[in-house]
Design a protein around this motif. Structure first.
Motif, mmCIF file in Angstrom:
data_model
loop_
_atom_site.group_PDB
_atom_site.id
_atom_site.type_symbol
_atom_site.label_atom_id
_atom_site.label_comp_id
_atom_site.label_asym_id
_atom_site.label_seq_id
_atom_site.Cartn_x
_atom_site.Cartn_y
_atom_site.Cartn_z
ATOM 1 N N PRO A 188 0.829 -1.207 0.000
ATOM 2 C CA PRO A 188 0.000 0.000 0.000
ATOM 3 C C PRO A 188 0.867 1.261 0.000
ATOM 4 O O PRO A 188 1.903 1.296 0.672
ATOM 5 N N THR A 238 2.293 5.174 0.386
ATOM 6 C CA THR A 238 2.422 6.046 1.559
ATOM 7 C C THR A 238 3.010 7.413 1.205
ATOM 8 O O THR A 238 3.832 7.950 1.947
ATOM 9 N N LYS A 253 -2.674 10.221 -1.589
ATOM 10 C CA LYS A 253 -2.147 9.416 -0.471
ATOM 11 C C LYS A 253 -2.490 7.937 -0.570
ATOM 12 O O LYS A 253 -1.813 7.111 0.032
ATOM 13 N N THR A 254 -3.558 7.591 -1.288
ATOM 14 C CA THR A 254 -3.935 6.170 -1.348
ATOM 15 C C THR A 254 -3.783 5.549 -2.729
ATOM 16 O O THR A 254 -3.877 4.331 -2.867
ATOM 17 N N ALA A 268 0.771 1.939 5.610
ATOM 18 C CA ALA A 268 -0.397 2.722 5.185
ATOM 19 C C ALA A 268 -1.315 2.931 6.382
ATOM 20 O O ALA A 268 -1.362 2.121 7.295
ATOM 21 N N ASP A 315 -6.442 7.093 6.037
ATOM 22 C CA ASP A 315 -6.345 7.533 4.643
ATOM 23 C C ASP A 315 -7.352 6.790 3.767
ATOM 24 O O ASP A 315 -7.939 7.355 2.846
ATOM 25 N N ASP A 316 -7.560 5.509 4.059
ATOM 26 C CA ASP A 316 -8.562 4.739 3.307
ATOM 27 C C ASP A 316 -9.961 5.275 3.578
ATOM 28 O O ASP A 316 -10.800 5.344 2.690
#
Lengths: 83, 150
Positions: free
Chosen positions: A79, A81, B115-116, B135, B139-140
């Motif tokens: 994921p 960042t 950001k994602t 992560a 943010d999600d």
């Protein structure tokens, strides 16, 4: 052949940033993940079912259903960042 | 839209964004800086990796989507890669619109998506050694807010 790319933590833990792979037997990204998982060790750990893996085909975000074609550029990464 | 290893001056970017366009009524900027701490550890340095080619495409798509939703006048996104030190600007999102409302919304949308979705990764050097930044769930969540609105 497809071109495989690995980034960030995946690149470091696998010890490889890129490789060429025969496309035979790989019709979609899900097939590829199963194949890579079968290599064991860090491959099995990073690409286990419960791990968060982001993927791209030809630099577009992809998922396990995305089909693969000869000559594709495929990237696997953790994921993101940024920001 | 630029991805670069050289430092940038956010004020100069905003000056360039507004130059010679009297139709602009509002500019909203977001500047992300390198913080000297994270999850309880002091952070001395940050290394930013990215996926050349895909990064630029992803940023383009995010800005195009913001433009489709809010009809922006201008937009500028600059993101650093490579080695960074505390207080260095990491990212700038500057959005110019006719009115403040759409500029605020578009700016927040762009940084939330960046950001994602954009392929950047941070590795920090802390008092305990080097580690890849994980992560964040928050943010999600920010992304899901925009998806439920579209």
């Amino acid at each position: 052949m497809i071109q495989l790319l690995f980034f960030a933590r995946f690149r470091e833990e696998l010890g490889v940033d890129a490789e060429q792979l025969e496309i035979e037997g790989l019709s979609c990204m899900g097939d590829l993940l199963v194949r890579l998982r079968g290599r064991g060790d860090a491959w099995a750990r990073l690409f286990a079912e419960n791990q968060r893996v982001m993927m791209a085909v030809n630099q577009e975000v992809a998922d396990r259903q995305t089909p693969l074609h000869e000559g594709d550029e495929v990237a696997l990464f953790p994921p993101v960042t940024g920001g | 839209m630029r991805v670069q290893s050289e430092p940038f001056d956010p004020n100069r970017e905003v000056d360039l964004l507004r130059a010679d366009d009297p139709s602009i009524g509002a500019i909203v900027t977001f500047i992300g800086l390198m913080r000297d701490s994270n999850e309880g550890a002091r952070v001395d340095r940050l290394f930013l990796e990215h996926y050349p080619g895909m990064t630029e495409k992803a940023l383009r798509q995010i800005v195009d989507e913001a433009d489709r939703r809010w009809e922006l006048q201008h937009c500028r996104v600059v993101h650093r890669v490579g080695e960074l030190l505390p207080s260095d600007p990491i990212v700038l999102v500057a959005v110019a619109g006719r009115h403040r409302k759409e500029a605020f919304m578009a700016c927040e949308f762009i940084i939330d998506y960046l950001k994602t979705k954009a392929p950047f990764w941070k590795r920090e050097t802390t008092s305990d050694g080097e580690r890849w930044v994980g992560a964040r769930e928050s943010d999600d969540k920010a992304i899901r807010h925009w998806q439920s609105e579209s």
